[in-house]
Design a protein around this motif. Sequence first.
Motif, PDB file in Angstrom:
ATOM      1  N   ASN B  23       0.835  -1.206   0.000  1.00 51.03           N
ATOM      2  CA  ASN B  23       0.000   0.000   0.000  1.00 51.03           C
ATOM      3  C   ASN B  23       0.870   1.257   0.000  1.00 51.03           C
ATOM      4  O   ASN B  23       0.576   2.230  -0.689  1.00 51.03           O
ATOM      5  CB  ASN B  23      -0.922   0.012   1.219  1.00 51.03           C
ATOM      6  N   LYS B  31      -6.505  -4.572   1.679  1.00 53.42           N
ATOM      7  CA  LYS B  31      -6.839  -4.909   3.063  1.00 53.42           C
ATOM      8  C   LYS B  31      -5.610  -5.423   3.818  1.00 53.42           C
ATOM      9  O   LYS B  31      -4.897  -6.298   3.330  1.00 53.42           O
ATOM     10  CB  LYS B  31      -7.917  -5.983   3.060  1.00 53.42           C
ATOM     11  N   GLY B 299     -12.786  -5.910  11.082  1.00 51.79           N
ATOM     12  CA  GLY B 299     -11.550  -5.196  10.739  1.00 51.79           C
ATOM     13  C   GLY B 299     -10.764  -4.850  11.998  1.00 51.79           C
ATOM     14  O   GLY B 299      -9.542  -5.011  12.057  1.00 51.79           O
ATOM     15  N   TYR B 439      -6.831   2.108   7.090  1.00 51.71           N
ATOM     16  CA  TYR B 439      -7.131   0.954   6.232  1.00 51.71           C
ATOM     17  C   TYR B 439      -8.461   0.304   6.622  1.00 51.71           C
ATOM     18  O   TYR B 439      -9.183  -0.184   5.766  1.00 51.71           O
ATOM     19  CB  TYR B 439      -5.981  -0.050   6.263  1.00 51.71           C
ATOM     20  N   ARG B 442     -11.065   2.462   5.025  1.00 52.78           N
ATOM     21  CA  ARG B 442     -11.093   2.263   3.578  1.00 52.78           C
ATOM     22  C   ARG B 442     -11.769   0.937   3.245  1.00 52.78           C
ATOM     23  O   ARG B 442     -12.578   0.848   2.324  1.00 52.78           O
ATOM     24  CB  ARG B 442      -9.656   2.254   3.004  1.00 52.78           C
ATOM     25  N   HIS B 443     -11.456  -0.096   4.035  1.00 49.44           N
ATOM     26  CA  HIS B 443     -12.011  -1.417   3.784  1.00 49.44           C
ATOM     27  C   HIS B 443     -13.530  -1.414   4.017  1.00 49.44           C
ATOM     28  O   HIS B 443     -14.293  -1.940   3.207  1.00 49.44           O
ATOM     29  CB  HIS B 443     -11.322  -2.434   4.694  1.00 49.44           C
ATOM     30  N   ASP B 446     -15.191   0.356   1.232  1.00 50.90           N
ATOM     31  CA  ASP B 446     -15.229  -0.498   0.036  1.00 50.90           C
ATOM     32  C   ASP B 446     -16.400  -1.468   0.103  1.00 50.90           C
ATOM     33  O   ASP B 446     -17.116  -1.665  -0.862  1.00 50.90           O
ATOM     34  CB  ASP B 446     -13.934  -1.329  -0.078  1.00 50.90           C
ATOM     35  N   ARG B 447     -16.567  -2.079   1.289  1.00 52.77           N
ATOM     36  CA  ARG B 447     -17.644  -3.059   1.440  1.00 52.77           C
ATOM     37  C   ARG B 447     -19.009  -2.380   1.352  1.00 52.77           C
ATOM     38  O   ARG B 447     -19.946  -2.910   0.781  1.00 52.77           O
ATOM     39  CB  ARG B 447     -17.536  -3.810   2.778  1.00 52.77           C
TER      40      ARG B 447
END
Lengths: 85, 625
Positions: B23, B31, B299, B439, B442-443, B446-447
Amino acid sequence: MSHPLVQELKSDSLQSLSQAKVGCDFQIRRLEGPGCDQLRNLGFCESLQVRKLANGRNLICSVCGTRVALSSDLADQVKVEAASS
Amino acid sequence: METSNELIALAGNPNAGKTTLFNALTGSAAKVGNYAGVTVSVKHGEMRNSHGKALDLIDLPGTYSLSGGSPDQQIARGVLLGENDKIAKPDLVVCVLDASNLERHLQIALEVIELEIPVVVALNMIDQAEKTGLRLDPVKLSEELGVPVVPIQADKGKGIIELKQALGHPFPPTPEASWEKGDEASRRAFGLQVAELAARRPEAHTSTLSDKLDRVLLHPVLGWVCFIGIMFALFWSIFSFASIPMGWIESLQDWASGTVENTMAEGDLRDLLTQGIIGGVGSVIIFLPQIILLFFFIGLMESSGYMARAAFLMDGFMAKVGLSGKAFLPLLSSYACAIPGVMAARTIDSPKERLVTIFVAPWMSCSARLPVYLLLVPMLLGGSEGGAKQALIFLSIYVLGTLTAFVVARILRGKLGPDDIQSHFLLELPPYRLPQWKYILRHVLDRAWAFLRNAGTVILGIMILLWAATTYPKLDSDDPGEVLSHSIVGRVSVAIEPIVKPMGFDGRTGTAILTSFAAREVFVGSMAQLFHVNEADDDAETRNSIREILAAQTWPDGRKMFSPAAVISLLIFYIYALQCLPTTAVVARETGSWKWGIGQFIFMTVFAGLASLLVYQVAKLFGLS
């Protein structure tokens, strides 16, 4: 080279990691059994020091500063002796 | 991968920080976690070296050695050895090593050096290593290995420029092994010797914060108290706390619907917008907060390092059903969505345990079932939402799905027999770290976006089709019941009613179930559309929620259509049915055979139908209909 009898006596004095006492440091002397490669990959190598942190169905040990949980079956395959302090 | 750029691969042990470095080098947001095995497939990206030259970068799943291991580790091995059909052999490998544990991490670097490819070593998490009192000597390490060594802190972006400079152009020369190549014992001995020279450990064993936390979190009694507490907080936040943002979405939806109704003239288009699009898609979007919370918690557990502890605690319990603690993460992830759950099963060493885990994963009630449960459960409680009773029913639903999964796992594991090579439970317990908020967020986003995209494409499409199927062919009548029975859906309903009636459903509910085979959450929107028509002549009723409309439905003989027996039967069907085509496709890919994907689909659907039939008939005997 040491006498074969001395070698034998030395190997008798080894104990498996599953029998070892919690909270103590040990020196890994030998790995024997089908899980050797799996153990070596996670840092259980001959001559390295290991500290046993907890007993149970799965043991917790610290090898080279990393905590690892391993089944008692695997711990049986790690032969250790008390580390010289 | 066809490309003209040179290819760099990131390799190393699991949880060495490869994805974090990936990243940092590519500026992407793949992820990451604090758990061995977060990366189970190869990730691709592009980076630029210090001269601005574009390079292709791949992030490989973590591997302890280049021989054997679980499927994710074999992927890494295949790429590094140039045996992968789709990915070329890398031109340079960056070995990412955890600086705190050189003795172990060096082994993979030595194996890669043996492959005669240019190598650069990135010594990651140098700050944490030094905090424990370790004194590292990167220069010495570089001299001994014969490759550039760069200390980095990938999560803070430190050392990234130096690493890019070390890659150089042309790449550094191919190193030569100074041990006996191909001899494992010689390689291990060399690795230990180098580690001793380049990393001096403090003599005394110092108790770290992770040690102290583990004393509580892995305690035979306290550990379980904490585990249950964390699980309770997870599910409580989903079912209770989430109702606040859900209320906001509901208000927004009411406002949108009201605005369209007030500004547009009556007609088909207005109906399509208010009933089909706003009503149908809106009834699904409302569950977004719960999905966000579920992914956020998972997460958080992965990023902090707690997931490995949970796997450790659960190992004894999982062993009773023929699985191991390593199956815990895939199964827990499946509560959010079975697809990442099935993929996470790649980290399980035993092929048979992995197959069983994949097979039962869809019975962990995923977030797509939440809309259905939230619609139906309050109907058992006289329409009121919230409260302890609802929480208890929800808990029973999750427990029922999970327990059935465990029973089937136990039977299947027994049928498949023991593994050819016995695998033992061996898991690294990484040090606790502060979660990488950036992160995680962000994850989660995204989901959430994937969920909204699904709502905006598949669900919207089905809603429009369903609206058309309930409207056409048109009948010139004012009676909405007659219009519906004349439409395509009306005819389909009549055809399937004899099949679904023994389960307690009428043809419309049967049609709603059929539409939800594309995606479960469609059910709520379908029910909203299919049952809305009958009430359209009553304005007061139309404004009421779909639940009240359903509760008022009766069979022709005057009996309540959504009796407790029918609602329970419907719930049972949704607990067990595998109504998710993407899951079937992923299962087929992961098991390498459509036989498993299709077999699982048929088994779960038939099981759901039979369980639903049995429950309805038994409940009827007890007078619940």
